[in-house]
Design an enzyme around this catalytic site. Structure first.
Site, short mmCIF file in Angstrom:
data_model
loop_
_atom_site.label_atom_id
_atom_site.label_comp_id
_atom_site.label_asym_id
_atom_site.label_seq_id
_atom_site.Cartn_x
_atom_site.Cartn_y
_atom_site.Cartn_z
N LEU A 239 0.87 -1.17 0.00
CA LEU A 239 0.00 0.00 0.00
C LEU A 239 0.91 1.22 0.00
O LEU A 239 1.93 1.24 0.70
CB LEU A 239 -0.90 0.03 1.24
CG LEU A 239 -2.04 -1.00 1.32
CD1 LEU A 239 -2.72 -0.93 2.68
CD2 LEU A 239 -3.04 -0.79 0.20
N ASP A 240 0.56 2.23 -0.76
CA ASP A 240 1.35 3.45 -0.78
C ASP A 240 1.45 4.04 0.62
O ASP A 240 0.59 3.80 1.48
CB ASP A 240 0.73 4.49 -1.71
CG ASP A 240 0.91 4.11 -3.18
OD1 ASP A 240 1.82 3.33 -3.47
OD2 ASP A 240 0.12 4.60 -4.00
N ALA A 241 2.47 4.86 0.83
CA ALA A 241 2.66 5.48 2.14
C ALA A 241 1.44 6.31 2.56
O ALA A 241 1.08 6.34 3.74
CB ALA A 241 3.91 6.35 2.14
#
Length: 264
Positions: free
Chosen positions: A113-115
């Site tokens: 998952l993206d930051a």
């Protein structure tokens, strides 16, 4: 004349393995076998003397996969924003190590998952399952809730499910629905099976509604539920069975090492 000793039978009795896996007592498992409720490697077993290799054979009870290797750990994390989906970030950003410190096993994340995206992330030491679930052609269903700029219309929802053309090709949501729209912002729920990079953000930006917040609520059969941000919990026996069943039934035939990637 000395007789050659009779070789010991190979494998372990099925009822002993399943009792050790916590399915039921040996007596109850034997009843399951008689009733034809147990299969080994896809074939129904009806003989009580059946022996298996717990390390290599795959067992199902009533169509649900059973975890035989008790050394495998499956953990759900509600990843908070600001954390990168890696065990060690070269740039010194907050990573996933803080969430695995309480587990004796070396756990790794399934996909990414993206930051700036929060939500459901699986951590496991089952490398084979992680590789299958993160493989691009596997297409596990994921459900996201996005807070976006502007008032989303019914026409926009229809456009997301009908499909749009992005720079890397055509994409359409499996499902889309508007949850709320007020004060210049909207909540949209998107269901996708694509593993393309930042696909939810790119889709919503393409229809004129940039994402301001994004959370993944569901990954395959797993639901985030009420797990607070930054917290972990082990999957239940039912959840483990559902996840293993999904991976075994739908594993891509062209699975090759190094191909796994899934990112939002």
């Amino acid at each position: 004349m000395n007789q050659e000793p009779t070789p010991a039978p190979e494998g372990v009795r099925l009822q002993k393995v399943l009792a050790a896996a916590g399915v039921a007592s040996r007596r109850v498992v034997e009843q399951y076998i008689v009733e034809g409720r147990i299969s080994v490697n896809g074939s129904v077993v009806t003989e009580l003397g059946r022996r298996i290799d717990p390390e290599n054979d795959q067992v199902q009870v009533d169509g649900t996969a059973i975890q035989l290797d008790v050394s495998k750990r499956y953990v759900m994390l509600n990843k908070p924003t600001g954390v990168v989906s890696t065990m060690r970030d070269e740039n010194g950003r907050p990573d996933l190590r803080r969430f695995t410190a309480d587990w004796d096993e070396r756990l790794y994340n399934v996909g990414r998952l993206d930051a700036d995206t929060s939500g459901l992330l699986i951590l496991t030491n089952d490398g084979e399952l992680a590789h299958v679930l993160a493989h691009p052609s596997f297409g596990v269903t994921k459900v996201y809730i996005a807070k976006v700029e502007g008032a989303v219309t019914a026409q926009t929802i229809a456009q997301l499910t009908k499909g749009i053309e992005l720079e890397d090709g055509f994409i359409q949501a499996d499902k889309a629905r508007l949850l709320d729209s007020s004060r210049g912002a909207s909540l949209v729920e998107l269901t996708l099976h694509s593993g393309r990079n930042r696909i939810v953000r790119r889709m919503l930006a393409a229809v004129g509604h940039p994402v301001t917040e994004l959370v993944r609520r569901q990954f395959g059969p797993l639901h985030l539920g009420t797990l607070p941000a930054g917290k972990t919990r082990e999957l239940t026996k039912i959840e483990r069975g559902a996840l293993l069943t999904l991976a075994r039934h739908d594993a891509p035939a062209d699975l090759t090492p190094g191909d796994a990637q899934e990112n939002e």
